[in-house]
Design an enzyme around this catalytic site. Sequence first.
Site, PDB file in Angstrom:
ATOM      1  N   ASP A  50       7.352  -9.065   4.415  1.00 28.07           N
ATOM      2  CA  ASP A  50       8.310  -7.620   3.961  1.00 28.07           C
ATOM      3  C   ASP A  50       8.085  -7.011   2.717  1.00 28.07           C
ATOM      4  O   ASP A  50       8.398  -7.993   2.378  1.00 28.07           O
ATOM      5  CB  ASP A  50       8.898  -7.087   5.241  1.00 28.07           C
ATOM      6  CG  ASP A  50       9.283  -5.300   5.517  1.00 28.07           C
ATOM      7  OD1 ASP A  50       9.007  -4.985   6.976  1.00 28.07           O
ATOM      8  OD2 ASP A  50       9.927  -4.915   4.892  1.00 28.07           O
ATOM      9  N   VAL A  79       2.770  -4.413  -0.435  1.00 28.11           N
ATOM     10  CA  VAL A  79       1.611  -4.522  -1.154  1.00 28.11           C
ATOM     11  C   VAL A  79       1.285  -3.458  -2.168  1.00 28.11           C
ATOM     12  O   VAL A  79      -0.124  -3.542  -1.600  1.00 28.11           O
ATOM     13  CB  VAL A  79       1.070  -4.280   0.439  1.00 28.11           C
ATOM     14  CG1 VAL A  79       1.042  -4.446   1.129  1.00 28.11           C
ATOM     15  CG2 VAL A  79       1.105  -2.383   1.059  1.00 28.11           C
ATOM     16  N   ASN A 105      -0.824  -4.004   7.882  1.00 25.47           N
ATOM     17  CA  ASN A 105       0.241  -2.691   9.213  1.00 25.47           C
ATOM     18  C   ASN A 105       0.953  -2.175   8.019  1.00 25.47           C
ATOM     19  O   ASN A 105       0.831  -1.012   8.231  1.00 25.47           O
ATOM     20  CB  ASN A 105       1.052  -4.352   9.609  1.00 25.47           C
ATOM     21  CG  ASN A 105       2.078  -2.991  10.939  1.00 25.47           C
ATOM     22  OD1 ASN A 105       1.447  -2.132  11.505  1.00 25.47           O
ATOM     23  ND2 ASN A 105       3.117  -2.384  10.204  1.00 25.47           N
ATOM     24  N   TYR A 171      -0.843  11.474   3.842  1.00 26.34           N
ATOM     25  CA  TYR A 171      -1.192  10.333   4.310  1.00 26.34           C
ATOM     26  C   TYR A 171      -2.554  10.261   5.300  1.00 26.34           C
ATOM     27  O   TYR A 171      -2.780   9.389   5.177  1.00 26.34           O
ATOM     28  CB  TYR A 171      -0.295  10.675   5.276  1.00 26.34           C
ATOM     29  CG  TYR A 171       0.257   9.387   6.193  1.00 26.34           C
ATOM     30  CD1 TYR A 171       0.377   7.959   5.926  1.00 26.34           C
ATOM     31  CD2 TYR A 171      -0.336   9.763   7.717  1.00 26.34           C
ATOM     32  CE1 TYR A 171       0.638   7.057   7.056  1.00 26.34           C
ATOM     33  CE2 TYR A 171      -0.121   8.826   8.756  1.00 26.34           C
ATOM     34  CZ  TYR A 171      -0.380   7.078   8.650  1.00 26.34           C
ATOM     35  OH  TYR A 171       0.294   6.788   9.444  1.00 26.34           O
ATOM     36  N   LYS A 175      -5.295   7.459   5.169  1.00 24.94           N
ATOM     37  CA  LYS A 175      -6.047   7.137   6.890  1.00 24.94           C
ATOM     38  C   LYS A 175      -7.830   6.818   6.683  1.00 24.94           C
ATOM     39  O   LYS A 175      -7.925   5.983   7.317  1.00 24.94           O
ATOM     40  CB  LYS A 175      -4.500   7.453   7.877  1.00 24.94           C
ATOM     41  CG  LYS A 175      -3.277   6.594   7.288  1.00 24.94           C
ATOM     42  CD  LYS A 175      -3.180   5.406   7.541  1.00 24.94           C
ATOM     43  CE  LYS A 175      -1.885   4.886   7.996  1.00 24.94           C
ATOM     44  NZ  LYS A 175      -1.505   3.222   7.904  1.00 24.94           N
TER      45      LYS A 175
END
Length: 263
Positions: A50, A79, A105, A171, A175
């Site tokens: 994280d 990330v 994730n 977003y 995705k």
Amino acid sequence: MNLKAPEYVAGHGLIKGKTVLITAAAGAGIGFSAAVRAAEEGARAIVLSDIHPGRLDAAVAKLKEDSGLQEVYGKVGNVAVEDDVQALVDFAEQQVDGVDILINNAGLGTSRALIEMEDDEWHKVIDVTLNGTMRMTRYMMKVMKARGQGGVIVNNASVLGWRAQKEQAHYAAAKAGVMALTRCAALEAAEFDVRINAVSPSIVLHPMLRKSASEELLQELESKEAYGRAAEAWEVANVMMFLASDYSSYMTGEIVSCSSQRA
Ligand SMILES: NC(=O)c1ccc[n+]([C@@H]2O[C@H](COP(=O)([O-])OP(=O)(O)OC[C@H]3O[C@@H](n4cnc5c(N)ncnc54)[C@H](O)[C@@H]3O)[C@@H](O)[C@H]2O)c1
């Protein structure tokens, strides 16, 4: 209609003896739930990552205590930063002697009308959500290929990769990109026995999300669901476990909706 979630489903050893790496695993939502499920499904070792160090330490301690699993490790990482991604995968490989399952994730969202969006906000959401998933997938594929023992990657997309919603252009574009990345990377990874699939959740209302969105919006989103409720984070984690396990051995490049109202 409000169809309640069933009783929490017990683990069935779906990933018995496997090693797992999960990004964005220290929040209140799907990432940590996936870690809990991985332990319940028999994982031998789990690496949580994280961007938030304090939450990560707490998540590692909680998972160890609740599951009784000794091999739980934490590594801070963003990330969106290639050096972090490589350091994370290298750390995990070393700690658990080879990662069998990667769960990508991490994803980031904000709400903004497109005509009010500055480039910085657009880029930040794309960089964490799409580019971050790409970076993790690219490096993990290299490492899995070199190790020669196959592997599995599970990405976290969103139904917004299919559906339209106001103030979500950045977003949703990210995705949709995660979905396309999953399909294309899966073709390449099949050559070295690595499967790559994605789960596509609609809505999971965990405490952090409740804080960041208006009650009106959350109610509107829930009302779009045929079940009249949001998913529990563990219901999405269950789909991840299926995709991570040999139960999905003849699936790669697939996007599996975890929603009560598809596209
Ligand atoms: N919650 C939903 O309704 C929903 C719906 C569809 C898809 N998703 C997707 O599911 C994933 C998990 O979301 P969630 O809402 O369940 O929260 P979560 O708890 O699984 O993840 C939140 C965590 O992500 C970490 N994080 C943020 N940016 C990061 C970065 N750059 N690198 C590493 N870690 C980072 C945060 O510190 C936080 O601990 C995301 O990809 C999200 O887009 C969520």
